[in-house]
Design a protein around this motif. Sequence first.
Motif, PDB file in Angstrom:
ATOM      1  N   VAL A 194      -7.232  13.207   0.375  1.00 29.17           N
ATOM      2  CA  VAL A 194      -6.359  14.128  -0.138  1.00 29.17           C
ATOM      3  C   VAL A 194      -6.110  15.085   1.010  1.00 29.17           C
ATOM      4  O   VAL A 194      -7.191  15.755   1.715  1.00 29.17           O
ATOM      5  CB  VAL A 194      -7.005  14.869  -1.253  1.00 29.17           C
ATOM      6  N   VAL A 195      -4.868  15.028   1.580  1.00 26.28           N
ATOM      7  CA  VAL A 195      -4.358  15.853   2.649  1.00 26.28           C
ATOM      8  C   VAL A 195      -3.494  16.884   2.376  1.00 26.28           C
ATOM      9  O   VAL A 195      -2.459  16.701   1.567  1.00 26.28           O
ATOM     10  CB  VAL A 195      -3.570  15.119   3.845  1.00 26.28           C
ATOM     11  N   LEU A 196      -3.540  18.168   2.697  1.00 28.67           N
ATOM     12  CA  LEU A 196      -2.937  19.289   2.331  1.00 28.67           C
ATOM     13  C   LEU A 196      -2.072  19.732   3.771  1.00 28.67           C
ATOM     14  O   LEU A 196      -2.872  19.774   4.704  1.00 28.67           O
ATOM     15  CB  LEU A 196      -3.609  20.614   1.970  1.00 28.67           C
ATOM     16  N   MET A 197      -0.800  19.779   3.359  1.00 29.79           N
ATOM     17  CA  MET A 197       0.165  19.883   4.803  1.00 29.79           C
ATOM     18  C   MET A 197       0.481  21.470   4.879  1.00 29.79           C
ATOM     19  O   MET A 197       1.118  21.870   3.671  1.00 29.79           O
ATOM     20  CB  MET A 197       1.376  19.025   4.707  1.00 29.79           C
ATOM     21  N   GLY A 198      -0.024  22.218   5.530  1.00 33.33           N
ATOM     22  CA  GLY A 198       0.525  23.500   5.837  1.00 33.33           C
ATOM     23  C   GLY A 198      -0.715  24.647   5.714  1.00 33.33           C
ATOM     24  O   GLY A 198      -1.358  24.749   4.763  1.00 33.33           O
ATOM     25  N   THR A 199      -1.522  24.588   6.993  1.00 31.35           N
ATOM     26  CA  THR A 199      -2.460  25.561   6.952  1.00 31.35           C
ATOM     27  C   THR A 199      -2.285  27.075   6.234  1.00 31.35           C
ATOM     28  O   THR A 199      -3.108  27.553   5.846  1.00 31.35           O
ATOM     29  CB  THR A 199      -3.233  25.538   8.396  1.00 31.35           C
ATOM     30  N   GLU A 200      -1.181  27.703   6.804  1.00 27.73           N
ATOM     31  CA  GLU A 200      -0.876  28.922   6.273  1.00 27.73           C
ATOM     32  C   GLU A 200      -0.707  29.099   4.682  1.00 27.73           C
ATOM     33  O   GLU A 200      -1.312  29.861   4.149  1.00 27.73           O
ATOM     34  CB  GLU A 200       0.302  29.434   6.910  1.00 27.73           C
ATOM     35  N   PHE A 201      -0.062  27.853   4.355  1.00 29.08           N
ATOM     36  CA  PHE A 201       0.131  28.146   2.814  1.00 29.08           C
ATOM     37  C   PHE A 201      -1.254  27.611   1.936  1.00 29.08           C
ATOM     38  O   PHE A 201      -1.276  28.445   0.948  1.00 29.08           O
ATOM     39  CB  PHE A 201       1.212  27.014   2.547  1.00 29.08           C
ATOM     40  N   TRP A 202      -2.019  27.118   2.569  1.00 30.37           N
ATOM     41  CA  TRP A 202      -3.094  26.316   1.776  1.00 30.37           C
ATOM     42  C   TRP A 202      -4.497  27.338   1.891  1.00 30.37           C
ATOM     43  O   TRP A 202      -5.619  27.199   1.382  1.00 30.37           O
ATOM     44  CB  TRP A 202      -3.636  24.886   1.972  1.00 30.37           C
ATOM     45  N   GLY A 203      -4.212  28.027   3.353  1.00 29.94           N
ATOM     46  CA  GLY A 203      -5.430  28.880   3.726  1.00 29.94           C
ATOM     47  C   GLY A 203      -6.023  29.903   2.706  1.00 29.94           C
ATOM     48  O   GLY A 203      -7.561  29.616   2.492  1.00 29.94           O
ATOM     49  N   GLN A 207       0.863  -1.266   0.081  1.00 34.32           N
ATOM     50  CA  GLN A 207      -0.032   0.190  -0.112  1.00 34.32           C
ATOM     51  C   GLN A 207       1.012   1.218   0.138  1.00 34.32           C
ATOM     52  O   GLN A 207       1.734   1.433   0.999  1.00 34.32           O
ATOM     53  CB  GLN A 207      -0.941  -0.052   1.311  1.00 34.32           C
ATOM     54  N   ALA A 208       0.602   2.128  -0.875  1.00 32.59           N
ATOM     55  CA  ALA A 208       1.473   3.402  -1.081  1.00 32.59           C
ATOM     56  C   ALA A 208       0.756   4.723  -0.751  1.00 32.59           C
ATOM     57  O   ALA A 208      -0.575   4.534  -1.104  1.00 32.59           O
ATOM     58  CB  ALA A 208       2.147   3.326  -2.301  1.00 32.59           C
ATOM     59  N   VAL A 209       1.311   5.677  -0.596  1.00 35.91           N
ATOM     60  CA  VAL A 209       0.744   7.083  -0.596  1.00 35.91           C
ATOM     61  C   VAL A 209       1.666   7.959  -1.392  1.00 35.91           C
ATOM     62  O   VAL A 209       2.908   7.785  -1.142  1.00 35.91           O
ATOM     63  CB  VAL A 209       0.644   7.557   0.853  1.00 35.91           C
ATOM     64  N   THR A 210       0.976   8.752  -2.282  1.00 33.51           N
ATOM     65  CA  THR A 210       1.880   9.719  -2.973  1.00 33.51           C
ATOM     66  C   THR A 210       2.043  10.917  -2.461  1.00 33.51           C
ATOM     67  O   THR A 210       1.090  11.516  -1.867  1.00 33.51           O
ATOM     68  CB  THR A 210       1.428   9.742  -4.569  1.00 33.51           C
ATOM     69  N   VAL A 211       3.198  11.496  -2.201  1.00 35.67           N
ATOM     70  CA  VAL A 211       3.337  12.916  -1.611  1.00 35.67           C
ATOM     71  C   VAL A 211       3.786  13.889  -2.641  1.00 35.67           C
ATOM     72  O   VAL A 211       5.059  13.653  -3.314  1.00 35.67           O
ATOM     73  CB  VAL A 211       4.639  12.927  -0.600  1.00 35.67           C
ATOM     74  N   PHE A 212       3.282  14.797  -3.127  1.00 33.04           N
ATOM     75  CA  PHE A 212       3.601  15.818  -3.783  1.00 33.04           C
ATOM     76  C   PHE A 212       4.229  17.192  -3.014  1.00 33.04           C
ATOM     77  O   PHE A 212       3.929  17.345  -2.058  1.00 33.04           O
ATOM     78  CB  PHE A 212       2.388  16.542  -4.839  1.00 33.04           C
ATOM     79  N   GLY A 213       4.941  17.950  -3.876  1.00 28.49           N
ATOM     80  CA  GLY A 213       5.367  19.226  -3.258  1.00 28.49           C
ATOM     81  C   GLY A 213       6.437  20.048  -4.170  1.00 28.49           C
ATOM     82  O   GLY A 213       6.711  19.157  -5.210  1.00 28.49           O
ATOM     83  N   SER A 214       6.681  21.415  -3.873  1.00 31.30           N
ATOM     84  CA  SER A 214       7.572  21.815  -4.703  1.00 31.30           C
ATOM     85  C   SER A 214       9.123  21.205  -5.051  1.00 31.30           C
ATOM     86  O   SER A 214       9.657  20.640  -4.007  1.00 31.30           O
ATOM     87  CB  SER A 214       7.825  23.295  -4.145  1.00 31.30           C
ATOM     88  N   VAL A 233      -0.686  13.293  -0.217  1.00 33.60           N
ATOM     89  CA  VAL A 233      -0.195  14.243   0.521  1.00 33.60           C
ATOM     90  C   VAL A 233       0.218  15.414  -0.106  1.00 33.60           C
ATOM     91  O   VAL A 233       1.089  14.994  -0.938  1.00 33.60           O
ATOM     92  CB  VAL A 233       0.396  13.720   1.627  1.00 33.60           C
ATOM     93  N   ALA A 234      -0.224  16.729  -0.235  1.00 29.24           N
ATOM     94  CA  ALA A 234       0.201  17.820  -0.946  1.00 29.24           C
ATOM     95  C   ALA A 234       1.207  18.578   0.115  1.00 29.24           C
ATOM     96  O   ALA A 234       0.333  19.218   0.872  1.00 29.24           O
ATOM     97  CB  ALA A 234      -0.679  18.495  -1.730  1.00 29.24           C
ATOM     98  N   LEU A 235       2.370  18.718  -0.215  1.00 31.17           N
ATOM     99  CA  LEU A 235       3.023  19.723   0.536  1.00 31.17           C
ATOM    100  C   LEU A 235       2.904  21.184  -0.202  1.00 31.17           C
ATOM    101  O   LEU A 235       2.405  21.152  -1.232  1.00 31.17           O
ATOM    102  CB  LEU A 235       4.488  19.449   0.753  1.00 31.17           C
ATOM    103  N   PRO A 236       3.443  22.189   0.367  1.00 27.30           N
ATOM    104  CA  PRO A 236       3.404  23.405  -0.207  1.00 27.30           C
ATOM    105  C   PRO A 236       4.052  23.335  -1.625  1.00 27.30           C
ATOM    106  O   PRO A 236       5.319  22.591  -1.674  1.00 27.30           O
ATOM    107  CB  PRO A 236       4.296  24.477   0.387  1.00 27.30           C
ATOM    108  N   LEU A 247      -3.144  17.867  -7.433  1.00 29.19           N
ATOM    109  CA  LEU A 247      -4.064  18.408  -6.323  1.00 29.19           C
ATOM    110  C   LEU A 247      -5.504  18.308  -7.018  1.00 29.19           C
ATOM    111  O   LEU A 247      -6.553  17.579  -6.509  1.00 29.19           O
ATOM    112  CB  LEU A 247      -4.108  19.395  -5.715  1.00 29.19           C
ATOM    113  N   PHE A 248      -5.745  19.087  -8.017  1.00 31.80           N
ATOM    114  CA  PHE A 248      -7.053  19.122  -8.416  1.00 31.80           C
ATOM    115  C   PHE A 248      -7.490  18.064  -9.484  1.00 31.80           C
ATOM    116  O   PHE A 248      -8.781  17.717  -9.463  1.00 31.80           O
ATOM    117  CB  PHE A 248      -7.042  20.553  -9.305  1.00 31.80           C
ATOM    118  N   GLU A 249      -6.512  17.470 -10.005  1.00 35.12           N
ATOM    119  CA  GLU A 249      -7.036  16.079 -10.826  1.00 35.12           C
ATOM    120  C   GLU A 249      -7.491  15.059  -9.777  1.00 35.12           C
ATOM    121  O   GLU A 249      -8.223  14.454 -10.127  1.00 35.12           O
ATOM    122  CB  GLU A 249      -5.709  15.571 -11.515  1.00 35.12           C
ATOM    123  N   ALA A 250      -6.808  15.066  -8.604  1.00 32.70           N
ATOM    124  CA  ALA A 250      -7.262  13.869  -7.760  1.00 32.70           C
ATOM    125  C   ALA A 250      -8.410  14.173  -7.159  1.00 32.70           C
ATOM    126  O   ALA A 250      -9.362  13.558  -6.889  1.00 32.70           O
ATOM    127  CB  ALA A 250      -6.241  13.821  -6.554  1.00 32.70           C
TER     128      ALA A 250
END
Length: 267
Positions: A195-204, A68-75, A166-169, A178-181
């Motif tokens: 779908v989890v976004l990490m960083g409330t300030e960045f994604w707020g 079982q795997a989780v994909t992590v995205f980010g800059s 999981v999407a980091l900034p 993110l939007f495709e998911a």
Amino acid sequence: MTDMKKTRPERRQGAAVVRGDLVSDSTHDQRLLDRRGPADWLHMDPWRVMRIQAEFVEGFGQLAELPQAVTVFGSARSPEDTPEYEMGVQIGRKLSEAGYAVITGGGPGCMEAANKGAREAGGVSVGLGIELPFEQHMNEYVDLGIEFRYFFVRKTMFVKYSCGFVALPGGFGTMDELFEALTLVQTRKVTSFPVVLMGTEFWGGLLDWIKNTLVSSGKISLADVDLVHVTDDVDEAVRIIADADRNRAERLREEQRAVRNTVGDAQ
């Protein structure tokens, strides 16, 4: 010799690496999508199907036996001394400790961070790279790396072999994934896919726009907002993924029991 190595252009093309004069001035994606030029391109496109098919076959073959795997995205542009890089290391480590393989785009920045965390925790660290006009090397923390020519093939692998994102900034690439998911979840092309976004300030700001503009204008429903989870807590992110995974497994067991009962009644 050193100067030559520094100045020679280099590009990955699927499983190959080309350097110097062999580097084309366009990528396979660009040539596939370019409708300009003589009509003979129309006759060449069907042959591209074979290459596209080969990428699917290679990806399926390499990834089919992943746990079982989780994909992590980010800059790709996040240096090691940034909070999002450290968050990436932590999320990669925690996911691995929870028994998940970690899949990223294989590049630097937040992708490298998640692969690093997974590797340090002894987990399975996967990178799915892509041919770009500018070179982006597979980071050193990837245990299984696959290079793709076409974005849409790579995107299929991200979704098919993950039980959550999981999407980091990040920038445009992260937003794209993110939007495709979210579209796939909203339209139920995939189910039980957190779908989890990490960083409330960045994604707020984005979440405020979604609620105040998309929902208020009727472009999406209020329930659609609940398709995405936003947190600063790595443990909470992993818990969201794990809870969805358990719920999915339980529903599958219930469906299997229902099928067995139906067959038993018919006999």
